[in-house]
Design an enzyme around this catalytic site. Structure first.
Site, PDB file in Angstrom:
ATOM      1  N   GLY A   1       0.805  -1.222   0.000  1.00  0.00           N
ATOM      2  CA  GLY A   1       0.000   0.000   0.000  1.00  0.00           C
ATOM      3  C   GLY A   1       0.834   1.265   0.000  1.00  0.00           C
ATOM      4  O   GLY A   1       2.017   1.239  -0.326  1.00  0.00           O
ATOM      5  N   ALA A   2       0.180   2.408   0.376  1.00  0.00           N
ATOM      6  CA  ALA A   2       0.791   3.739   0.210  1.00  0.00           C
ATOM      7  C   ALA A   2       1.286   3.845  -1.233  1.00  0.00           C
ATOM      8  O   ALA A   2       2.455   4.131  -1.500  1.00  0.00           O
ATOM      9  CB  ALA A   2       1.901   3.984   1.223  1.00  0.00           C
ATOM     10  N   LEU A   3       0.376   3.578  -2.150  1.00  0.00           N
ATOM     11  CA  LEU A   3       0.744   3.366  -3.551  1.00  0.00           C
ATOM     12  C   LEU A   3       1.228   4.656  -4.214  1.00  0.00           C
ATOM     13  O   LEU A   3       0.744   5.745  -3.912  1.00  0.00           O
ATOM     14  CB  LEU A   3      -0.465   2.806  -4.319  1.00  0.00           C
ATOM     15  CG  LEU A   3      -0.995   1.474  -3.790  1.00  0.00           C
ATOM     16  CD1 LEU A   3      -2.173   1.004  -4.642  1.00  0.00           C
ATOM     17  CD2 LEU A   3       0.087   0.400  -3.745  1.00  0.00           C
TER      18      LEU A   3
ATOM     19  N   HIS B   1       4.486   1.648  -7.998  1.00  0.00           N
ATOM     20  CA  HIS B   1       3.514   0.541  -7.996  1.00  0.00           C
ATOM     21  C   HIS B   1       2.697   0.565  -9.286  1.00  0.00           C
ATOM     22  O   HIS B   1       2.421  -0.467  -9.887  1.00  0.00           O
ATOM     23  CB  HIS B   1       2.559   0.668  -6.804  1.00  0.00           C
ATOM     24  CG  HIS B   1       3.221   0.607  -5.462  1.00  0.00           C
ATOM     25  ND1 HIS B   1       3.324   1.699  -4.637  1.00  0.00           N
ATOM     26  CD2 HIS B   1       3.801  -0.424  -4.788  1.00  0.00           C
ATOM     27  CE1 HIS B   1       3.936   1.351  -3.508  1.00  0.00           C
ATOM     28  NE2 HIS B   1       4.243   0.074  -3.571  1.00  0.00           N
TER      29      HIS B   1
ATOM     30  N   SER C   1       9.241   5.632  -3.148  1.00  0.00           N
ATOM     31  CA  SER C   1       9.090   4.653  -2.068  1.00  0.00           C
ATOM     32  C   SER C   1       8.025   5.171  -1.107  1.00  0.00           C
ATOM     33  O   SER C   1       7.920   6.380  -0.883  1.00  0.00           O
ATOM     34  CB  SER C   1      10.426   4.515  -1.325  1.00  0.00           C
ATOM     35  OG  SER C   1      10.214   3.898  -0.078  1.00  0.00           O
TER      36      SER C   1
HETATM   37  P1  AMP Z   1       6.033  -2.328  -1.455  1.00  0.00           P
HETATM   38  O1  AMP Z   1       4.634  -1.796  -1.391  1.00  0.00           O
HETATM   39  O2  AMP Z   1       7.071  -1.352  -1.014  1.00  0.00           O
HETATM   40  O3  AMP Z   1       6.173  -3.679  -0.818  1.00  0.00           O
HETATM   41  O4  AMP Z   1       6.322  -2.546  -2.985  1.00  0.00           O
HETATM   42  C1  AMP Z   1       5.501  -3.365  -3.782  1.00  0.00           C
HETATM   43  C2  AMP Z   1       6.187  -3.615  -5.087  1.00  0.00           C
HETATM   44  O5  AMP Z   1       6.407  -2.364  -5.757  1.00  0.00           O
HETATM   45  C3  AMP Z   1       7.566  -4.279  -4.914  1.00  0.00           C
HETATM   46  O6  AMP Z   1       7.751  -5.241  -5.947  1.00  0.00           O
HETATM   47  C4  AMP Z   1       8.501  -3.111  -5.087  1.00  0.00           C
HETATM   48  O7  AMP Z   1       9.787  -3.490  -5.553  1.00  0.00           O
HETATM   49  C5  AMP Z   1       7.765  -2.275  -6.118  1.00  0.00           C
HETATM   50  N1  AMP Z   1       8.220  -0.887  -6.081  1.00  0.00           N
HETATM   51  C6  AMP Z   1       8.334  -0.092  -4.991  1.00  0.00           C
HETATM   52  N2  AMP Z   1       8.846   1.108  -5.334  1.00  0.00           N
HETATM   53  C7  AMP Z   1       9.072   1.060  -6.675  1.00  0.00           C
HETATM   54  C8  AMP Z   1       9.584   2.006  -7.626  1.00  0.00           C
HETATM   55  N3  AMP Z   1       9.993   3.209  -7.265  1.00  0.00           N
HETATM   56  N4  AMP Z   1       9.652   1.625  -8.920  1.00  0.00           N
HETATM   57  C9  AMP Z   1       9.247   0.376  -9.297  1.00  0.00           C
HETATM   58  N5  AMP Z   1       8.742  -0.554  -8.452  1.00  0.00           N
HETATM   59  C10 AMP Z   1       8.654  -0.213  -7.154  1.00  0.00           C
END
Ligand code: AMP
Length: 283
Positions: free
Chosen positions: A31-33, A37, A185
Site C-alpha cells: 500500500g501507500a501506492l 507501484h 518509495s
Molecule cells: P512495497 O509496497 O514497497 O512492498 O512494494 C511493492 C512492489 O512495488 C515491490 O515489488 C517493489 O519493488 C515495487 N516498487 C516499490 N517502489 C518502486 C519504484 N519506485 N519503482 C518500481 N517498483 C517499485
C-alpha cells in the site's frame, strides 16, 4: 474494481475467471501506492487479461516494531489510484486472514539472508518469502510483478519460486524515480523537508560511481568514493554500498562484461532508504 477481503472468495472468483480463459497478473504491495507501484500494474495490464493487486502490510517482514507501527496506511487514496489505472481486482486482507496461526514453517534463503539487506534486517526475507508464498497460493497468477528497486527481494523470490516449483512467471520492472532521481518509495512520505531535499544524493552517488566504473576505475576506488561522498553528510548516513553480480548478488572485486549492480542503503534519521542501479544502465 472488485475488492475482496477474504482469500476463499478471491480464489473462487479467480478460478471462475481462469475457466473463462482469462490470464491473471499479480502485483503484491504493502500500500501507500505511488507511480512505482502503478508501473507494475501497467505492465501487468499490458500482459494479462486481469490484474490482481494486493495491499497487505506484512508484520513478519518488519524487523523493527517502530518501522511497522509507522508504515503509512493510505487505503482510500490507494483505492482511488487503483481505480484510475484499470485494476480489475484488489485483495485487501486482514492480518487474521493471512495469518490465522503463527506459521510453524520457516522459509530461509541461505547466503542471500547474510548479505546486504539480509545482514541489516535479520528475518526480513523469511517474512517476505512467507507472505509471497501464501499470496501466490491464493491468487495463483500466470505472472507476478516485482520492482527492481528491491533487487534482493527479486533474487529471494526468484529462488523461492524455482526451489518450490511455483508455476508462475516472475517479471522484474525498472525503478520509477521522482524528477530529481530519488527512487519512489512509500517511506519517502516520512522524510522531513530537509531530508527529502537531500535524499536525491543517493541516486547522484550511484550515478557518479557508475560513471567512474565505466571509465575504468576499480571497484575499491568506487567504494572509497562513495564513503567520502557521504562522510561529510549530516542528513544521510551510509549503511552499505556494494557492487555485486546482478544474478547472484555476491560482491565482486572487478567489473567484467557480466551485469553488475550498484546497491546502497542509507539512513535519513530513522528512515531507511535503499536504491540500486545496473552498471550498464544508460548514464
Ligand atoms: P512495497 O509496497 O514497497 O512492498 O512494494 C511493492 C512492489 O512495488 C515491490 O515489488 C517493489 O519493488 C515495487 N516498487 C516499490 N517502489 C518502486 C519504484 N519506485 N519503482 C518500481 N517498483 C517499485
Amino acid at each position: 474494481m472488485k475488492i475482496f477481503r477474504e482469500a476463499l472468495a478471491l480464489s473462487q472468483f479467480l478460478t471462475h475467471q481462469r475457466r473463462l480463459g482469462s490470464t491473471i497478473g499479480f502485483v503484491p504491495t504493502m500500500g501507500a501506492l505511488h507511480q512505482g507501484h502503478a508501473s507494475l500494474i501497467h505492465r501487468s495490464n499490458a500482459e494479462n487479461d486481469l490484474t490482481v493487486v494486493s495491499i497487505f502490510v506484512n508484520p513478519l517482514q518488519f524487523n523493527s516494531p517502530d518501522d511497522l507501527a509507522k508504515y503509512p496506511i493510505t487505503t482510500e487514496d490507494d483505492i482511488a489510484l487503483l481505480q484510475g489505472i484499470n485494476t480489475s481486482v484488489l485483495f485487501l486482507p486482514s492480518r487474521e486472514e493471512i495469518y490465522p496461526n503463527n506459521p510453524l514453517i520457516k522459509i530461509s534463503f541461505g547466503y542471500l539472508e547474510d548479505i546486504m539487506e539480509g545482514k541489516f534486517r535479520p528475518g526480513h526475507f523469511q517474512g517476505v518469502g512467507m507472505v509471497v508464498a501464501k499470496l501466490l497460493h491464493i491468487v495463483h497468477p500466470d505472472r507476478v510483478y516485482f520492482g527492481q528497486k528491491d533487487l534482493q527481494q527479486c533474487a529471494v523470490i526468484r529462488s523461492m519460486m524455482a526451489d518450490l516449483s511455483f508455476m508462475c512467471q516472475m517479471v522484474t520492472v525498472p525503478t520509477v524515480r521522482e524528477h530529481d532521481g530519488l527512487a519512489m518509495s512509500s517511506r519517502n512520505l516520512r522524510l522531513s523537508g530537509l531530508q527529502r531535499l537531500n535524499a536525491n544524493r543517493i541516486f547522484q552517488a550511484l550515478k557518479r560511481a557508475q560513471a567512474m566504473l565505466l571509465e575504468e576505475a576499480t571497484v575499491s576506488e568506487a567504494i572509497q568514493f562513495i564513503d567520502n561522498f557521504f562522510k561529510e553528510d549530516d542528513i544521510l548516513n551510509l549503511e552499505y554500498f556494494q557492487i555485486v553480480d546482478s544474478e547472484t548478488l555476491l560482491a565482486i572485486d572487478k567489473v567484467t562484461s557480466r551485469q553488475a549492480s550498484l546497491c546502497m542503503a542509507v539512513h535519513a534519521g530513522s528512515i531507511r532508504l535503499i536504491d540500486n542501479i545496473f552498471l550498464y544502465d544508460s548514464l
